[in-house]
Design an enzyme around this catalytic site. Structure first.
Site, PDB file in Angstrom:
ATOM      1  N   TYR A 294      84.882  45.872  24.473  1.00 41.16           N
ATOM      2  CA  TYR A 294      84.112  44.728  24.971  1.00 41.16           C
ATOM      3  C   TYR A 294      84.925  43.436  24.776  1.00 41.16           C
ATOM      4  O   TYR A 294      86.062  43.468  24.305  1.00 41.16           O
ATOM      5  CB  TYR A 294      82.734  44.682  24.300  1.00 41.16           C
ATOM      6  CG  TYR A 294      81.884  45.863  24.714  1.00 41.16           C
ATOM      7  CD1 TYR A 294      81.400  45.973  26.024  1.00 41.16           C
ATOM      8  CD2 TYR A 294      81.593  46.902  23.836  1.00 41.16           C
ATOM      9  CE1 TYR A 294      80.644  47.063  26.440  1.00 41.16           C
ATOM     10  CE2 TYR A 294      80.829  48.001  24.240  1.00 41.16           C
ATOM     11  CZ  TYR A 294      80.356  48.082  25.538  1.00 41.16           C
ATOM     12  OH  TYR A 294      79.616  49.164  25.954  1.00 41.16           O
TER      13      TYR A 294
ATOM     14  N   GLN B 259      67.331  79.663  27.978  1.00 37.57           N
ATOM     15  CA  GLN B 259      68.619  79.220  28.543  1.00 37.57           C
ATOM     16  C   GLN B 259      69.416  78.368  27.562  1.00 37.57           C
ATOM     17  O   GLN B 259      70.627  78.302  27.627  1.00 37.57           O
ATOM     18  CB  GLN B 259      68.386  78.416  29.820  1.00 37.57           C
ATOM     19  CG  GLN B 259      67.780  79.183  30.937  1.00 37.57           C
ATOM     20  CD  GLN B 259      68.750  79.327  32.112  1.00 37.57           C
ATOM     21  OE1 GLN B 259      68.886  80.394  32.678  1.00 37.57           O
ATOM     22  NE2 GLN B 259      69.412  78.262  32.474  1.00 37.57           N
TER      23      GLN B 259
END
Ligand code: SF4
Length: 686
Positions: A172, A428
Site C-alpha cells: 500500500y 465432497q
C-alpha cells in the site's frame, strides 16, 4: 500450556493480557448503512472471547486512499459513527481496539468514493492488482497526506480507540514509497534509500506530534515485499530502526504485495513461515538498543501452538492472527482452557474472506458462516436444551452443509439426529482434503463431528435414508436435507468404456490412475484432481524449504515451486469447453494452483468440443474446428454435478417440513462457502 502466549505484554502505555493480537481484516461491513451494527457485533463477539487487542480493517485517511467501495474513510461522518460504535462495543466487552490508518495508493480500486479520480502514488507505475495507473503525487499531495494520517490518529483517539496502527506494508501507499519499483522519484521523497524512507518516517512523526507520546502507535512494516524491485532487505532493517527511533510503540511485520509471485497466505505456505522476518527485525532493533519496541509476527499462524513455538525463543513479542478469529472467535479462550482441539481451525482457503475483501460482498468464513453476520444470528449455546420450545430435527447428509446445519440446530438448543449414507462424514469436503495444500479441510470435519458427538448428537453413519423411512421421519419437527450431489454423467460416445470413471471414483483411488490421464472438465474439481494427481500429497515442506524454494532472501523472489510428481510419472491433460480453466476458484488462490499445474506439465486445452471417447483416448474438435485425438490410458469425467434431493417431495407430501441446503439445494455456484452458509440458514429457517 502455552506459557509464552499467555503472559501479559505491553505495547507502549497499553498492557495486554496475552500475546495474541487480532490482526487487521477488511470486512466489507465498514460502510454498511446500519449505523455500524454489523461491524460492532463482529468485533464485540471477538473481544468478549478474549482477543487482547483487535486491529480494525484499514480505514482510509482520505477518500483517494480508500482501497475500494467498501472501505471506510475517516473523514466521513457516517463511517466515523460506525467506527465509534465498534470501539464502544469492544470496550463494553472488556477488549481493546486499534484503528488501522490506511492509504491504498496505487492499489485503490475503482468506485472507492464518488468523485474520487485516479489513485495517487509516489510514481505513475501501473498496478496489475488494481489494473490502474496512478497519478504521481505532488510534494503538496505528500504533505497533505501526512497531515491526513496525523488527523486520522487524532480522530481515532477521539472516537475512543485505544491505539492506531499505521499500514505501511502489503504494497500500500507507504510501502510504495519505500520500494524502488514504485518510487521512481528524485526529489525529497525518493531517489535513494534515505529519501525513500522519509515518507513513512514523516507519517509517524506527524502522528506522534499530533497524539503525544502516551497514545500507542503501531507501525505495520513490510518484512519482505517479495517483488522484484521491492524494498531492499538492508533498507527494511534501517527503516525498522528509524521507526523505533521516531517513536513507534510496536512493529507489526507484514509480508508480500498483492502482485507478489510468492504465495504468502495460501494453504500451500507452511505455518509460521514468515516468523523469521519478524525475528530478523527484532534482532536488528536489539542490536541498536531498542529492546522496548515489541515486534509482532503475522501471516500463516492458525493455531495457538504455532504462536507459542514462534514466541518461545524470545525473538518475538506478539503474534497477530486475523483469519483464525473469523473461523473461531474463541480460539484464544479455548486454547487457554487447554482445549485447542475444540478450535474451529482456519483452513486458509480464503474463499469467504480474502477473496471477498477484493469485492464488496460481506467477508465471512467457510468454516464459520456466522462470521460477519453476528447481528443476524444469535450466538450458539454450548449445551443442548431438551425442554421448552425446542424441537426435534433430522439432518440428512453429513457433508459440510449438513454438519453446519446440525451444529447450528444444536447451538439453538434443539434435539438433532444426523443420518449419513456413507460410513464417514464429510461428503465432497472430504475429497477436497486429499488435494495438496488442503489437508486441513479434514480438520473441519473432525471438529464439527467432535462437537456434535460431545453434544450427544446421534450420528447415524452408513444409514441411507430412502422413501421407506419417511414415516419414521414424521416424528421430527422438520428435516434439513443436505444429501449433496452426484457427479454428472456425460452423454458422449465412449463414456461407458472401462477406462472411464467419474471424479469421485478418481479421488477414491488416485493410485489406480497412471500413464496418460485426460480429465474432461476444467472447473475447480477438475483442477483439484489434476493437482492431486501430479503433486505429492501434502509433502511436509518446512518454512526453511519453502523460503529457499522461492529464493525469498534474494532480490528476485522466484515464483515457481518445484513440482513433486506423485508416484509413477503421469501425464495429465485438462479439457474444457469454455475458455478459463479453474473458473470459480478464488482470485487469491487460483494463480497459485494454476502455476503448480503448469510447472507440473499439466496440459490444458480450452474451447474444445468433445467428440468421442475411444479405448485409446479422447477425440475433440479444437477451437478452429479441427479434430484432435488426445491419447489417454484413463479418462476422468469432471463435468459437473447433479443434486440429490429425491426425498424432498416425499417429505413434503408426508407433511414433514423440509429445507434443503448445500448441493441438494442446487449445484449452481456450489462451493464450500455456499454450502455452509446454507447449512446455517437452513437451521434457522426450519
Ligand atoms: Fe480461514 Fe477460509 Fe474462513 Fe477465510 S474463509 S477465515 S481462509 S477458513
Amino acid at each position: 500450556m502455552y506459557d509464552h502466549v499467555f503472559r501479559p505484554g505491553a505495547i507502549g502505555t497499553m498492557t495486554l493480557p496475552h500475546r495474541i493480537v487480532m490482526g487487521s481484516m477488511h470486512l466489507n461491513l465498514e460502510t454498511r448503512d446500519d449505523d455500524g451494527a454489523a461491524l460492532a457485533a463482529f468485533y464485540a463477539e471477538r473481544a468478549a472471547a478474549g482477543a487482547a487487542l483487535i486491529v480494525t480493517g484499514g480505514v482510509a485517511v482520505n477518500a483517494v486512499g480508500a482501497g475500494g467501495p467498501g472501505y471506510g474513510v475517516i473523514g466521513d461522518s457516517r463511517d466515523r459513527a460506525a467506527l465509534s460504535a465498534a470501539a464502544r462495543a469492544v470496550h463494553d466487552r472488556g477488549g481493546r481496539i486499534a484503528l488501522q490508518l490506511f492509504h491504498a495508493g496505487r492499489y485503490a480500486r475503482p468506485g472507492a468514493r464518488e468523485g474520487v479520480g485516479r489513485p495517487v502514488a509516489p510514481s505513475p507505475v501501473h498496478s496489475d492488482f488494481s489494473r490502474r495507473t496512478p497519478r504521481e503525487m505532488t510534494p503538496g499531495d505528500i504533505t497533505t497526506t501526512i497531515d491526513d494520517f496525523a488527523e486520522g490518529a487524532c480522530t481515532a483517539r477521539a472516537l475512543g480507540f485505544d491505539a492506531v496502527e499505521v499500514m505501511g506494508s502489503e504494497g500500500y501507499l507507504i510501502n510504495q514509497f519505500t520500494a524502488p519499483l514504485t518510487n521512481l522519484r528524485d526529489d525529497a521523497w525518493g531517489g535513494d534509500a534515505e529519501r525513500r524512507r522519509r515518507f513513512p518516517l514523516e507519517v509517524l512523526r506527524g502522528i506522534r506530534a499530533a497524539v503525544g507520546r502516551d497514545f500507542p502507535v503501531l507501525f505495520r512494516i513490510s518484512g519482505n515485499d517479495l517483488v522484484t524491485g521491492g524494498t531492499p532487505p538492508g533498507e527494511v532493517t534501517a527503516l525498522a530502526v528509524a521507526l523505533a527511533e521516531a517513536g513507534a510503540d510496536a512493529l507489526s511485520v507484514g509480508v508480500g504485495w498483492h502482485e507478489s509471485p510468492v504465495p504468502t497466505v495460501q494453504s500451500q505456505v507452511p505455518a509460521g513461515t514468515w516468523a523469521a522476518g519478524g525475528k530478523a527485525l527484532k534482532r536488528a532493533l536489539l542490536a541498536v538498543g531498542h529492546k522496548d519496541v515489541p515486534v509482532i509476527a503475522s501471516n500463516r499462524f492458525n493455531r495457538i501452538a504455532q504462536a507459542e513455538e514462534a514466541l518461545s525463543d524470545g525473538e518475538l513479542d506478539f503474534v497477530a492472527m486475523a483469519r483464525p478469529f473469523l473461523a473461531d472467535p474463541e480460539i484464544v479462550t479455548k486454547s487457554a482452557a487447554g482445549r485447542p482441539d475444540q478450535v474451529n481451525l482456519c483452513i486458509a482457503c480464503n474463499e469467504a474472506c480474502i477473496d471477498r475483501s477484493f469485492g464488496t460482498e460481506r467477508v465471512s468464513c467457510l468454516v464459520n458462516p456466522r462470521a460477519g453476520h453476528e447481528e443476524e444470528f444469535p450466538p450458539r449455546r454450548s449445551t443442548r436444551h431438551r425442554s421448552g420450545p425446542f424441537g426435534r430435527y433430522a439432518v440428512i447428509g453429513a457433508g459440510i452443509a449438513g454438519l453446519e446445519a446440525a451444529r447450528t440446530l444444536v447451538g439453538l438448543g434443539h434435539h438433532v439426529e444426523v443420518y449419513e449414507a456413507a460410513t464417514r462424514a464429510g461428503g465432497q469436503f472430504r475429497l477436497a482434503s486429499q488435494v495438496p495444500g488442503k489437508a486441513e479441510f479434514a480438520e473441519t470435519i473432525r471438529h464439527h463431528v467432535t462437537e456434535l458427538l460431545e453434544a450427544g448428537v446421534p450420528l447415524h453413519l452408513g444409514r441411507r435414508i430412502g422413501g421407506e423411512d419417511v414415516p419414521e421421519l414424521r416424528s421430527f419437527d422438520g428435516v434439513v436435507l443436505a444429501t449433496g450431489v452426484l457427479p454428472a454423467r456425460l452423454s458422449l460416445s465412449g463414456a461407458e468404456l472401462p477406462h472411464v470413471r467419474d471424479y469421485a471414483q478418481a479421488f477414491a483411488d488416485p493410485d489406480a490412475l497412471h500413464g496418460r490421464i485426460v480429465i474432461i472438465g476444467g472447473g475447480g474439481i477438475a483442477v483439484d484432481l489434476a493437482h492431486t494427481l501430479t503433486t505429492a500429497p501434502d509433502a511436509k515442506v518446512t518454512p526453511e524449504e519453502f523460503l529457499a524454494r522461492h529464493a525469498v532472501a534474494e532480490d528476485t523472489p522466484r515464483p515457481e515451486t518445484e513440482p513433486v510428481v506423485r508416484g509413477a510419472l503421469r501425464e495429465v491433460t485438462l479439457l474444457r469447453r469454455g475458455w478459463r480453466i479453474g473458473e470459480g476458484i478464488g482470485p487469491s488462490t487460483r494463480w497459485v494452483v494454476m502455476r503448480s499445474l503448469r510447472s507440473a506439465g499439466v496440459g490444458m486445452l480450452t474451447g474444445v468440443t468433445y467428440r468421442e471417447i475411444t479405448p485409446v483416448g479422447v477425440i475433440v474438435a479444437d477451437a478452429e474446428g479441427r479434430d484432435r485425438s488426445i491419447p489417454a490410458d484413463h479418462v476422468v469425467l469432471a463435468v459437473g454435478q447433479v443434486p440429490v434431493r429425491d426425498l424432498a417431495p416425499l417429505l413434503r407430501e408426508a407433511g414433514v417440513p423440509v429445507v434443503t441446503a448445500g448441493g441438494a439445494a442446487g449445484t449452481e455456484g456450489l462451493n464450500g462457502v455456499r454450502a455452509t452458509a446454507e447449512g446455517l440458514r437452513a437451521a434457522h429457517r426450519i
